[in-house]
Design a protein around this motif. Structure first.
Motif, PDB file in Angstrom:
ATOM      1  N   ALA A 131       0.830  -1.211   0.000  1.00 49.02           N
ATOM      2  CA  ALA A 131       0.000   0.000   0.000  1.00 49.02           C
ATOM      3  C   ALA A 131       0.862   1.257   0.000  1.00 49.02           C
ATOM      4  O   ALA A 131       0.525   2.259  -0.642  1.00 49.02           O
ATOM      5  N   SER A 187       2.896   1.399  -3.744  1.00 49.98           N
ATOM      6  CA  SER A 187       2.181   1.421  -5.018  1.00 49.98           C
ATOM      7  C   SER A 187       1.463   2.750  -5.244  1.00 49.98           C
ATOM      8  O   SER A 187       1.177   3.496  -4.302  1.00 49.98           O
ATOM      9  N   VAL A 231      -1.539   5.379  -6.161  1.00 51.04           N
ATOM     10  CA  VAL A 231      -2.962   5.479  -5.821  1.00 51.04           C
ATOM     11  C   VAL A 231      -3.717   5.798  -7.102  1.00 51.04           C
ATOM     12  O   VAL A 231      -3.525   6.872  -7.692  1.00 51.04           O
ATOM     13  N   ASP A 233       0.785  10.727  -7.630  1.00 48.55           N
ATOM     14  CA  ASP A 233      -0.039   9.583  -7.206  1.00 48.55           C
ATOM     15  C   ASP A 233       0.698   8.608  -6.296  1.00 48.55           C
ATOM     16  O   ASP A 233       0.217   7.512  -6.044  1.00 48.55           O
ATOM     17  N   GLN A 234       1.891   9.006  -5.784  1.00 49.06           N
ATOM     18  CA  GLN A 234       2.638   8.143  -4.884  1.00 49.06           C
ATOM     19  C   GLN A 234       3.160   8.931  -3.693  1.00 49.06           C
ATOM     20  O   GLN A 234       3.508  10.113  -3.818  1.00 49.06           O
ATOM     21  N   GLY A 255      -6.169  11.998   0.127  1.00 47.07           N
ATOM     22  CA  GLY A 255      -7.558  11.616   0.347  1.00 47.07           C
ATOM     23  C   GLY A 255      -8.411  12.676   0.993  1.00 47.07           C
ATOM     24  O   GLY A 255      -9.525  12.397   1.439  1.00 47.07           O
ATOM     25  N   SER A 306     -11.075   9.204  -3.533  1.00 51.10           N
ATOM     26  CA  SER A 306     -10.519   8.165  -2.676  1.00 51.10           C
ATOM     27  C   SER A 306      -9.014   8.151  -2.863  1.00 51.10           C
ATOM     28  O   SER A 306      -8.511   7.765  -3.922  1.00 51.10           O
ATOM     29  N   PHE A 360      -4.882   8.015  -0.761  1.00 46.08           N
ATOM     30  CA  PHE A 360      -4.050   7.053  -0.033  1.00 46.08           C
ATOM     31  C   PHE A 360      -4.663   6.676   1.319  1.00 46.08           C
ATOM     32  O   PHE A 360      -4.639   5.507   1.710  1.00 46.08           O
ATOM     33  N   GLN A 413      -7.773   6.496   2.318  1.00 48.73           N
ATOM     34  CA  GLN A 413      -8.864   5.531   2.148  1.00 48.73           C
ATOM     35  C   GLN A 413      -8.325   4.167   1.732  1.00 48.73           C
ATOM     36  O   GLN A 413      -8.834   3.123   2.168  1.00 48.73           O
ATOM     37  N   LYS A 414      -7.292   4.176   0.908  1.00 47.74           N
ATOM     38  CA  LYS A 414      -6.680   2.922   0.454  1.00 47.74           C
ATOM     39  C   LYS A 414      -6.098   2.154   1.641  1.00 47.74           C
ATOM     40  O   LYS A 414      -6.319   0.941   1.784  1.00 47.74           O
ATOM     41  N   LEU A 415      -5.370   2.837   2.502  1.00 50.96           N
ATOM     42  CA  LEU A 415      -4.765   2.169   3.655  1.00 50.96           C
ATOM     43  C   LEU A 415      -5.826   1.764   4.672  1.00 50.96           C
ATOM     44  O   LEU A 415      -5.719   0.693   5.299  1.00 50.96           O
ATOM     45  N   GLY A 420      -8.689   0.744   3.978  1.00 51.18           N
ATOM     46  CA  GLY A 420      -9.270  -0.487   3.450  1.00 51.18           C
ATOM     47  C   GLY A 420      -8.437  -1.709   3.817  1.00 51.18           C
ATOM     48  O   GLY A 420      -8.977  -2.804   4.020  1.00 51.18           O
TER      49      GLY A 420
END
Length: 445
Positions: A298, A301, A303, A311-312, A361, A367, A369, A371-373, A375
């Motif tokens: 996560a 990579s 987002v 995006d990183q 985020g 959505s 980073f 929200q990604k983490l 998840g």
């Protein structure tokens, strides 16, 4: 058994020692249970510690996108705060303003000669009577005036004279006193402040002004020929975002440390103490290694769907690539721990605040980073989640082991009672035989 043990009186054997040796031999399995309990408790403690750190990481991830972190704020600066201080009290128009101060507001002041009264009386201060006792000294009068809230003035003894000042500033303020105790009064009238804001003239009864520049409180401190006051454009506080990023990096590294500590500490196969039995309870644990892999993925990579140019996390200065020099990674980097280059983050906030907000985020409908983490962390930390189930399972094992120890102790106590009774019966039987033999021998003699 408690108390003095008189054993082997008839047999000559130390039956108490024999019983203890027999019980010790039977206690070997209990020792194994105690060591198993220590190892299981260590597993429980370790899982709870990792779970707590994962929850803290989830909180830190949420802070990266929270409305509080990204709330619009305004800053305001005065070119000379010794003359004019300023602060925002509401949404203010951004840009520069010029404040010129020609006069400060002051309170009315009066000074009087004071005569000690020969009888009880009063001083009338601003139309309000303040009672004084017969023989009241100047200090008594000062205390009486200051204790009376309705007098509306401050009183002080200045070189043997009574000085009073209005509690409010402005041309309308008053500091009057009449009565037989006061005479020869001198008065300095109160005054309004006089100033201009962007060329518009104002007078106010106070030096703290909130209605001359919308959303701004001005504090006039001294005469000024023109002090620049600058209000920033509303926007998120870079300091708030940097602090959120620092908190996230700290929380993430705490998780890495906790998991690596548990998964790399090896077991001691021949553990003979509870301290040794606790070691390596989660050595090379597949579940923890999987968590660490998911977190690293996560972090490293991109987002999707936030920005083609930003995006990183590495683009915000959050990386694992810290070098010790010569291109060699330090131990923290090898372990997968994060570092934050605040200069890089601040530069991105200056050049592309919208892109940073989307990536982390904080932008509505996006959505990022955080929200990604979240998840990744939600199924691990939620009630009934992965760690809740694992800790519950270990707790059940601890309960089972505790029950086994209780039953073992009960059996061992029962066994001790049985052995002591058997040896006691043996001693009694031997003693009787010896008594009978003695009688027979005596008869033959």
């Amino acid at each position: 058994m408690a108390g003095v043990q008189l054993t082997g009186l008839a047999s000559g054997m130390d039956t108490d020692a024999i019983v203890k040796q027999l019980l010790a031999a039977e206690s070997t399995s209990r020792t194994n249970l105690v060591l198993k309990q220590a190892a299981t408790q260590a597993r429980s403690d370790a899982l709870k510690d990792v779970a707590a750190k994962l929850s803290s990481l989830k909180t830190a991830a949420t802070a990266l996108r929270s409305a509080g972190t990204w709330a619009d704020v305004q800053t305001i600066e005065s070119a000379d705060s010794t003359k004019v201080a300023a602060r925002t009290i509401a949404g203010a128009a951004s840009g520069g303003h010029t404040v010129t101060v020609s006069g400060l507001a002051r309170a009315a002041q009066s000074t009087f000669d004071y005569a000690v009264p020969g009888a009880a009386g009063s001083i009338t201060v601003n139309g309000h009577d303040v009672a004084l006792a017969s023989g009241a000294s100047l200090d008594d009068a000062v205390s009486a005036i200051n204790s009376d809230e309705d007098a509306g003035v401050y009183a002080v003894n200045v070189g043997g004279r009574l000085a009073i000042s209005s509690k409010t500033t402005g041309a309308a303020s008053a500091a009057t006193a009449t009565g037989s105790m006061v005479s020869n009064g001198t008065t300095l009238a109160g005054a309004d402040s006089a100033f201009t804001v962007d060329g518009v003239a104002y007078t106010r009864s106070t030096n703290v002004v909130t209605d001359a520049l919308a959303g701004v409180e001005l504090t006039l401190k001294g005469a000024s020929t023109g002090t620049a006051v600058t209000v920033s454009t509303p926007g998120a506080s870079p300091e708030s975002i940097v602090n959120a990023a620092k908190g996230f990096v700290t929380a993430y590294n705490a998780v890495v440390d906790a998991i690596r500590q548990q998964t790399t500490e090896k077991r001691i196969p021949t553990a003979a103490t509870t301290g040794d039995a606790r070691k390596g309870s989660l050595f090379n644990d597949g579940g923890l290694n999987s968590v660490l892999s998911s977190l690293r993925l996560a972090i490293s990579s991109a987002v999707p769907g936030v920005s083609s140019s930003l995006d990183q996390l590495s683009e915000l200065g959050i990386t694992t690539g810290t070098s010790t020099g010569g291109g060699t990674l330090n131990q923290d980097s090898i372990a997968g721990k994060l570092t934050l280059d605040t200069a890089v983050l601040r530069t991105k906030l200056d050049s592309d605040p919208s892109g940073v907000k989307k990536l982390l985020g904080g932008a509505a409908g996006t959505s990022g980073f955080a929200q990604k983490l979240e998840g990744v962390l939600e199924p691990l930390t939620q009630a009934g989640g992965v760690f809740a189930e694992r800790t519950s399972s270990v707790a059940s094992s601890l309960t089972s082991i505790a029950g086994s120890l209780t039953r073992f102790d009960e059996r061992l106590a029962s066994r001790e009672t049985q052995l002591r009774r058997q040896f006691a019966a043996l001693e009694v039987a031997l003693q009787r035989n010896q008594d009978t033999l003695a009688k027979v021998t005596a008869q033959f003699a």
